[in-house]
Design an enzyme around this catalytic site. Structure first.
Site, short mmCIF file in Angstrom:
data_model
loop_
_atom_site.label_atom_id
_atom_site.label_comp_id
_atom_site.label_asym_id
_atom_site.label_seq_id
_atom_site.Cartn_x
_atom_site.Cartn_y
_atom_site.Cartn_z
CG LEU A 160 53.36 -61.17 -14.44
CD1 LEU A 160 52.52 -62.53 -15.03
CD2 LEU A 160 53.27 -59.99 -15.53
CB CYS A 161 54.61 -59.97 -7.74
SG CYS A 161 54.17 -59.71 -5.89
CG HIS A 162 48.87 -56.71 -8.43
ND1 HIS A 162 48.72 -57.92 -8.67
CD2 HIS A 162 48.26 -55.66 -9.14
CE1 HIS A 162 47.73 -57.79 -9.93
NE2 HIS A 162 47.48 -56.78 -10.39
CG MET A 207 53.52 -63.61 -4.88
SD MET A 207 53.66 -65.47 -4.88
CE MET A 207 55.44 -65.46 -5.25
CD GLU A 208 53.55 -59.07 -1.41
OE1 GLU A 208 53.44 -58.37 -2.60
OE2 GLU A 208 52.81 -60.12 -1.16
CG ASP A 241 75.93 -63.59 2.71
OD1 ASP A 241 76.98 -64.23 1.95
OD2 ASP A 241 76.08 -62.70 2.97
#
Length: 168
Positions: free
Chosen positions: A77-79, A113-114, A128
């Site tokens: 739901l992230c734009h 969110m980014e 990693d």
């Protein structure tokens, strides 16, 4: 929770993408941080550029930048936003590497969110690239530290809040 409630739910409780079209674009910025906890031997190898896979921090920086640009592909739901700038930086201490990501845009919704996605992917990349020498690493303390712009204005994390959470 905000006074507006859960904005990603419609009146029937179903998931929905919030409508941001009526909003005016504004300058927005978010800063997130996280850590990869590891042995002192591993931090020393990273600092000296002696990890066999290559330059850990350069690769993690690029991974974080790419991740910030793809957050809406990963989070349902992230734009999608036009990311104007992404900075990913590191601080090496004896037993951890701290990752900080700063993301900026001029858009209708924020870039929290980014920034959080950039930090998580940069931390995963460090893990990693170093796992062959230290499988005991732990990614921790990923959090939003600051956001500016938009209707809710400025948010800055209280250092005491994170100290309280670490004690849990």
């Amino acid at each position: 929770m905000s006074e507006r409630g859960l904005t990603h739910l419609d009146p029937l409780g179903r998931a929905r993408m919030v409508d941001v079209t009526p909003k005016e674009p504004t300058h927005r910025r978010a800063i997130a941080r996280g850590r990869v906890n590891m042995s002192t031997e591993t931090t020393s190898l990273v600092a000296r550029g002696a990890i066999n896979k290559g330059d850990v921090l350069s690769v993690a920086r690029v991974a974080g930048i790419q991740a910030a640009k793809r957050a809406s592909d990963l989070i349902p739901l992230c734009h999608p936003v036009l990311v104007g700038a992404v900075l990913v930086n590191f601080r090496i201490e004896d037993t951890f590497i701290e990752v900080e990501a700063s993301v900026e845009t001029v858009d209708r919704t924020g870039v929290e969110m980014e920034a959080l996605t950039a930090v998580n992917v940069a931390c995963l990349t460090i893990y990693d690239m170093c796992k062959s020498v230290d499988r005991s690493m732990v990614i921790s303390d990923v959090a939003l530290w600051e956001k500016t712009g938009g209707r809710s204005g400025v948010y800055r994390r209280d250092d005491d809040l994170l100290a309280d959470l670490e004690g849990i």
